[in-house]
Design a protein around this motif. Structure first.
Motif, PDB file in Angstrom:
ATOM      1  N   GLY A  36       0.832  -1.209   0.000  1.00 15.89           N
ATOM      2  CA  GLY A  36       0.000   0.000   0.000  1.00 15.89           C
ATOM      3  C   GLY A  36       0.860   1.249   0.000  1.00 15.89           C
ATOM      4  N   VAL A  37       0.217   2.396   0.130  1.00 14.20           N
ATOM      5  CA  VAL A  37       0.938   3.665   0.037  1.00 14.20           C
ATOM      6  C   VAL A  37       1.952   3.819   1.186  1.00 14.20           C
ATOM      7  CG1 VAL A  37       0.685   6.183   0.011  1.00 14.20           C
ATOM      8  CG2 VAL A  37      -0.970   4.760  -1.184  1.00 14.20           C
ATOM      9  N   GLY A  38       1.600   3.297   2.377  1.00  9.65           N
ATOM     10  CA  GLY A  38       2.480   3.430   3.541  1.00  9.65           C
ATOM     11  C   GLY A  38       3.822   2.756   3.330  1.00  9.65           C
ATOM     12  N   ASP A  39       3.797   1.460   3.006  1.00 13.36           N
ATOM     13  CA  ASP A  39       5.088   0.784   2.835  1.00 13.36           C
ATOM     14  C   ASP A  39       5.745   1.128   1.494  1.00 13.36           C
ATOM     15  OD1 ASP A  39       3.271  -0.788   1.507  1.00 13.36           O
ATOM     16  OD2 ASP A  39       3.455  -2.516   2.869  1.00 13.36           O
ATOM     17  N   ALA A 159       4.000   1.408  -8.951  1.00 11.23           N
ATOM     18  CA  ALA A 159       3.152   0.941  -7.841  1.00 11.23           C
ATOM     19  C   ALA A 159       1.682   1.225  -8.115  1.00 11.23           C
ATOM     20  CB  ALA A 159       3.583   1.614  -6.535  1.00 11.23           C
ATOM     21  N   VAL A 160       1.416   2.374  -8.756  1.00  9.40           N
ATOM     22  CA  VAL A 160       0.032   2.700  -9.105  1.00  9.40           C
ATOM     23  C   VAL A 160      -0.526   1.634 -10.039  1.00  9.40           C
ATOM     24  CG1 VAL A 160      -1.437   4.368 -10.320  1.00  9.40           C
ATOM     25  CG2 VAL A 160       0.347   5.179  -8.759  1.00  9.40           C
ATOM     26  N   ARG A 161       0.293   1.234 -11.009  1.00  7.08           N
ATOM     27  CA  ARG A 161      -0.184   0.240 -11.978  1.00  7.08           C
ATOM     28  C   ARG A 161      -0.268  -1.167 -11.381  1.00  7.08           C
ATOM     29  NH1 ARG A 161       2.677   0.648 -17.614  1.00  7.08           N
ATOM     30  NH2 ARG A 161       4.355   1.896 -16.727  1.00  7.08           N
ATOM     31  N   LEU A 162       0.721  -1.516 -10.552  1.00  4.95           N
ATOM     32  CA  LEU A 162       0.765  -2.894 -10.043  1.00  4.95           C
ATOM     33  C   LEU A 162      -0.232  -3.143  -8.920  1.00  4.95           C
ATOM     34  CD1 LEU A 162       4.631  -3.237 -10.021  1.00  4.95           C
ATOM     35  CD2 LEU A 162       3.078  -4.673 -11.360  1.00  4.95           C
ATOM     36  N   LEU A 163      -0.432  -2.125  -8.085  1.00  4.26           N
ATOM     37  CA  LEU A 163      -1.278  -2.326  -6.906  1.00  4.26           C
ATOM     38  C   LEU A 163      -2.612  -1.596  -7.005  1.00  4.26           C
ATOM     39  CD1 LEU A 163       1.508  -1.930  -4.199  1.00  4.26           C
ATOM     40  CD2 LEU A 163       0.201  -4.018  -4.598  1.00  4.26           C
ATOM     41  N   GLY A 164      -2.812  -0.856  -8.103  1.00  4.24           N
ATOM     42  CA  GLY A 164      -4.046  -0.096  -8.241  1.00  4.24           C
ATOM     43  C   GLY A 164      -4.194   0.960  -7.158  1.00  4.24           C
ATOM     44  N   LEU A 165      -3.055   1.566  -6.753  1.00  2.00           N
ATOM     45  CA  LEU A 165      -3.105   2.568  -5.685  1.00  2.00           C
ATOM     46  C   LEU A 165      -3.700   3.869  -6.216  1.00  2.00           C
ATOM     47  CD1 LEU A 165       0.419   2.046  -4.048  1.00  2.00           C
ATOM     48  CD2 LEU A 165      -1.767   1.039  -3.364  1.00  2.00           C
ATOM     49  N   ASP A 166      -4.176   4.665  -5.289  1.00  2.00           N
ATOM     50  CA  ASP A 166      -4.738   5.973  -5.631  1.00  2.00           C
ATOM     51  C   ASP A 166      -3.592   6.878  -6.099  1.00  2.00           C
ATOM     52  OD1 ASP A 166      -5.843   8.461  -5.716  1.00  2.00           O
ATOM     53  OD2 ASP A 166      -6.263   8.602  -3.560  1.00  2.00           O
ATOM     54  N   PRO A 167      -3.615   7.331  -7.367  1.00  2.00           N
ATOM     55  CA  PRO A 167      -2.508   8.146  -7.883  1.00  2.00           C
ATOM     56  C   PRO A 167      -2.300   9.431  -7.099  1.00  2.00           C
ATOM     57  CG  PRO A 167      -4.051   7.562  -9.640  1.00  2.00           C
ATOM     58  CD  PRO A 167      -4.670   7.111  -8.358  1.00  2.00           C
ATOM     59  N   ILE A 168      -3.378   9.953  -6.531  1.00  2.40           N
ATOM     60  CA  ILE A 168      -3.259  11.211  -5.778  1.00  2.40           C
ATOM     61  C   ILE A 168      -2.508  10.967  -4.464  1.00  2.40           C
ATOM     62  CG2 ILE A 168      -4.626  12.958  -4.540  1.00  2.40           C
ATOM     63  CD1 ILE A 168      -6.631  12.688  -6.935  1.00  2.40           C
ATOM     64  N   ALA A 169      -2.803   9.841  -3.817  1.00  9.84           N
ATOM     65  CA  ALA A 169      -2.107   9.503  -2.572  1.00  9.84           C
ATOM     66  C   ALA A 169      -0.637   9.199  -2.846  1.00  9.84           C
ATOM     67  CB  ALA A 169      -2.785   8.303  -1.910  1.00  9.84           C
ATOM     68  N   VAL A 170      -0.359   8.523  -3.973  1.00 13.65           N
ATOM     69  CA  VAL A 170       1.028   8.194  -4.318  1.00 13.65           C
ATOM     70  C   VAL A 170       1.810   9.470  -4.631  1.00 13.65           C
ATOM     71  CG1 VAL A 170       2.491   7.045  -6.034  1.00 13.65           C
ATOM     72  CG2 VAL A 170       0.529   5.832  -5.057  1.00 13.65           C
ATOM     73  N   ASN A 171       1.178  10.380  -5.343  1.00 14.08           N
ATOM     74  CA  ASN A 171       1.831  11.653  -5.639  1.00 14.08           C
ATOM     75  C   ASN A 171       2.175  12.399  -4.350  1.00 14.08           C
ATOM     76  OD1 ASN A 171       2.562  13.454  -7.954  1.00 14.08           O
ATOM     77  ND2 ASN A 171       1.348  14.866  -6.727  1.00 14.08           N
ATOM     78  N   ALA A 172       1.242  12.363  -3.391  1.00  8.09           N
ATOM     79  CA  ALA A 172       1.490  13.025  -2.102  1.00  8.09           C
ATOM     80  C   ALA A 172       2.658  12.351  -1.373  1.00  8.09           C
ATOM     81  CB  ALA A 172       0.223  12.993  -1.246  1.00  8.09           C
ATOM     82  N   ALA A 173       2.772  11.014  -1.528  1.00  6.94           N
ATOM     83  CA  ALA A 173       3.873  10.286  -0.875  1.00  6.94           C
ATOM     84  C   ALA A 173       5.218  10.725  -1.462  1.00  6.94           C
ATOM     85  CB  ALA A 173       3.671   8.781  -1.038  1.00  6.94           C
ATOM     86  N   ILE A 174       5.257  10.974  -2.776  1.00  4.56           N
ATOM     87  CA  ILE A 174       6.502  11.443  -3.401  1.00  4.56           C
ATOM     88  C   ILE A 174       6.855  12.836  -2.875  1.00  4.56           C
ATOM     89  CG2 ILE A 174       7.582  12.166  -5.567  1.00  4.56           C
ATOM     90  CD1 ILE A 174       6.000  10.069  -7.005  1.00  4.56           C
ATOM     91  N   VAL A 175       5.857  13.705  -2.851  1.00  2.34           N
ATOM     92  CA  VAL A 175       6.114  15.081  -2.427  1.00  2.34           C
ATOM     93  C   VAL A 175       6.532  15.129  -0.956  1.00  2.34           C
ATOM     94  CG1 VAL A 175       5.055  17.356  -2.112  1.00  2.34           C
ATOM     95  CG2 VAL A 175       4.631  16.053  -4.208  1.00  2.34           C
ATOM     96  N   ALA A 176       6.011  14.189  -0.153  1.00  2.27           N
ATOM     97  CA  ALA A 176       6.373  14.140   1.265  1.00  2.27           C
ATOM     98  C   ALA A 176       7.847  13.796   1.453  1.00  2.27           C
ATOM     99  CB  ALA A 176       5.496  13.121   1.998  1.00  2.27           C
ATOM    100  N   MET A 177       8.491  13.276   0.416  1.00  2.00           N
ATOM    101  CA  MET A 177       9.906  12.925   0.531  1.00  2.00           C
ATOM    102  C   MET A 177      10.834  14.089   0.219  1.00  2.00           C
ATOM    103  SD  MET A 177      10.514   9.060  -0.467  1.00  2.00           S
ATOM    104  CE  MET A 177       9.740   9.299  -2.007  1.00  2.00           C
ATOM    105  N   ALA A 178      10.290  15.267   0.062  1.00  2.00           N
ATOM    106  CA  ALA A 178      11.098  16.438  -0.301  1.00  2.00           C
ATOM    107  C   ALA A 178      12.340  16.614   0.584  1.00  2.00           C
ATOM    108  CB  ALA A 178      10.239  17.700  -0.307  1.00  2.00           C
ATOM    109  N   PRO A 179      12.218  16.485   1.930  1.00  2.00           N
ATOM    110  CA  PRO A 179      13.430  16.682   2.746  1.00  2.00           C
ATOM    111  C   PRO A 179      14.530  15.664   2.406  1.00  2.00           C
ATOM    112  CG  PRO A 179      11.457  16.664   4.131  1.00  2.00           C
ATOM    113  CD  PRO A 179      11.023  16.254   2.755  1.00  2.00           C
ATOM    114  N   THR A 180      14.127  14.404   2.152  1.00  2.00           N
ATOM    115  CA  THR A 180      15.122  13.379   1.813  1.00  2.00           C
ATOM    116  C   THR A 180      15.723  13.658   0.435  1.00  2.00           C
ATOM    117  OG1 THR A 180      13.742  11.847   3.054  1.00  2.00           O
ATOM    118  CG2 THR A 180      15.550  10.895   1.817  1.00  2.00           C
ATOM    119  N   VAL A 181      14.882  14.104  -0.500  1.00  2.00           N
ATOM    120  CA  VAL A 181      15.399  14.454  -1.834  1.00  2.00           C
ATOM    121  C   VAL A 181      16.441  15.564  -1.690  1.00  2.00           C
ATOM    122  CG1 VAL A 181      14.834  15.437  -4.095  1.00  2.00           C
ATOM    123  CG2 VAL A 181      13.306  13.741  -3.068  1.00  2.00           C
ATOM    124  N   ASP A 182      16.109  16.594  -0.905  1.00  2.00           N
ATOM    125  CA  ASP A 182      17.045  17.706  -0.726  1.00  2.00           C
ATOM    126  C   ASP A 182      18.361  17.246  -0.102  1.00  2.00           C
ATOM    127  OD1 ASP A 182      15.138  19.327  -1.785  1.00  2.00           O
ATOM    128  OD2 ASP A 182      14.484  20.216   0.115  1.00  2.00           O
TER     129      ASP A 182
END
Lengths: 227, 283
Positions: A36-39, A159-182
């Motif tokens: 899921g989106v968490g893991d 992950a969106v394609r393989l698990l049918g996850l909500d693309p909006i939630a997945v996008n938010a998960a990417i954006v939440a990684m901003a500090p690690t990206v920086d």
């Protein structure tokens, strides 16, 4: 302001063949390690801090090399191979590099690309991205940002394609990684001027294992992604 | 404690391997094993023995190992190393290895346990002649039982010395990798340790590699660029991870053929009438 080259290279619609790679995520899903989106977020964090840091460091170093009188492409190529112990991951990186090369030659023709290809006919993807950003006048920060983002955006869309996850939630998960990206971009840029042998080299034991396992299963059964 | 240790092994004119130089300082002692009467193995075995509590904050230990042409060395531990708290100071262990023409080294230390407040760094830098062979193991345990891991960063760099021929002027790097423990986010990630506590790796630059590699549930064997393979295993405890690592190593064709050849040599000579089987191979 980021150069147009950086935006084009990080766009999922860029015709470089990146969409066929899941960065180990398909195998992680097959093993129920990501459900899921968490893991997915935990997986992406680990990927970014390891394979993502290696790729961002070499992209930043390649952006520096593109503007150098004597770029050390062969040494960068060899050192990146040495930091990619999984043969499957080396193949995936070179396959994406080769796909990107076709589009790059048409869009940003330059003797810098010829020199990179002379070192290896199938350049590693991060080296090619860094070289193109450098050719287009971008700096190592942009090259590192582009590659660090691609290190997570590709697996996330898989992950969106393989698990049918909500693309909006997945996008938010990417954006939440901003500090690690920086953080990863800062480490990569700080290392960009070093000798290739001194670039960061974090290992990723499970990613190596997943990549090898994916190759085996890819041969035995139908898989959606090449890696 | 600061210690500098040196170990040099050579092959003498009679074909036996001898320890040519051995210097060690507390907390690291090097103890050669005495020869075993009738042993087939002509190599030298040296034990790494911790002669004081180490690694401890501020410890700085360096070991230089040289194996001469055609010589064979097994460098092995006798007990797990337990990395202990670093009050703002890291402990470091640097091992530099030089393997000459036809030299063999098996570097098989016991596991390193990184206790919760430790800060331990290691470097293994091996330089090999193109005909030399290396087997180097590392087993890392993140914390004692029920304890979170302390900080650990260990770098392995394996370089093949360029052949003295025109055209190949620079050394060839086979592997460069840093393993890290003590970061909760990394340890939990299924891209890194997937919540497991033990990480075991073994570098095998030892004869044939398998182009396709091999993989199990919690181990993999993959071929490096140019020469050599890396076996990796993860586990919830040291026993499980080492068992998985042994599976990965057993999948390596170069190492397996060496083991089989050794078993063949150790077998009693066949009676003179032993027949060749249908394929023409002798038993």
């Amino acid at each position: 302001m980021p150069s147009l080259a950086t935006l084009v290279l990080s766009d999922a619609r860029f015709p470089g063949g990146g969409h066929v790679h899941s960065g180990g995520l398909e195998e992680a899903v097959a093993r129920a390690l990501v459900t899921g989106v968490g893991d997915l977020g935990t997986f992406l964090h680990g990927r970014l801090r390891t394979a993502g840091l290696v790729a961002a460091s070499f992209a930043a170093a390649a952006a520096v090399a593109a503007g150098s009188a004597e770029p050390c492409w062969a040494a960068l190529d060899a050192e990146l191979d040495a930091r990619t112990p999984s043969a499957a991951q080396r193949d995936a990186s070179r396959a994406q590099g080769r796909g990107t090369l076709r589009a790059a030659r048409a869009s940003w023709p330059s003797p810098v690309l010829d020199a990179l290809v002379a070192a290896h006919p199938r350049p590693h993807h991060p080296l090619l991205v860094g070289a193109v950003v450098g050719i287009a006048g971008g700096d190592p920060v942009e090259a590192a940002q582009c590659v660090a983002y691609l290190a997570v955006s590709g697996p996330a869309s898989a992950a969106v394609r393989l698990l049918g996850l909500d693309p909006i939630a997945v996008n938010a998960a990417i954006v939440a990684m901003a500090p690690t990206v920086d953080e990863v971009v800062a480490l990569a840029v700080a290392a960009a001027d070093r000798a290739p042998a001194d670039l960061p080299a974090p290992g990723a034991p499970m990613l190596d294992l997943l990549a090898q396992s994916h190759v085996r299963h890819h041969r035995e059964q139908v898989r959606l992604f090449a890696s | 404690m600061r210690a500098r240790a040196v170990l040099a092994v050579e092959r003498d004119t009679g074909g036996r391997c001898v320890v040519r130089e051995l210097r060690s300082e507390s907390p690291l002692s090097l103890v050669p094993r005495r020869g075993v009467a009738g042993a087939l193995d002509t190599g030298v075995t040296v034990h790494l023995v911790g002669s004081a509590t180490t690694p401890l904050a501020g410890d700085d230990v360096e070991l230089d190992v040289r194996v001469g042409p055609g010589a064979a060395l097994v460098l092995t531990g006798v007990a797990a190393a337990v990395a202990l708290p670093g009050a703002g100071r890291a402990s470091t262990l640097t091992v530099r290895v030089e393997l000459d023409d036809g030299a063999c080294l098996q570097y098989l230390p016991e596991p390193t346990v990184v206790t919760s407040r430790a800060d331990h760094r290691t470097l293994l830098h091996a330089t090999l002649h193109p005909t030399a062979r290396l087997r180097a193991r590392e087993v890392l345990v993140g914390g004692r039982s029920g304890e979170p891991s302390g900080r650990y960063a260990g770098t392995t760099r394996v370089v093949e010395r360029a052949r003295p021929a025109p055209g190949t002027t620079s050394d060839r790097v086979l592997l460069h990798q840093t393993q890290e423990l003590g970061d909760a986010g990394l340890a939990a990630s299924s891209a890194y340790l997937g919540g497991r506590r033990v990480l075991a790796t073994e570098v095998l630059v030892w004869g044939d590699d398998s182009a396709d590699g091999a993989v199990g549930d919690d181990w993999s064997l993959t071929s490096l660029r140019g020469r050599g393979s890396l076996a990796t295993a993860v586990g919830h405890d040291a026993v499980g991870a080492q068992r998985a690592l042994a599976e990965a190593v057993a999948a390596h064709p170069g190492w397996t053929s060496t083991v089989l050849a050794g078993a063949e040599r150790a077998r009693p000579a066949p009676p003179p009438h032993a027949a060749a089987d249908e394929s023409g191979r002798r038993w």
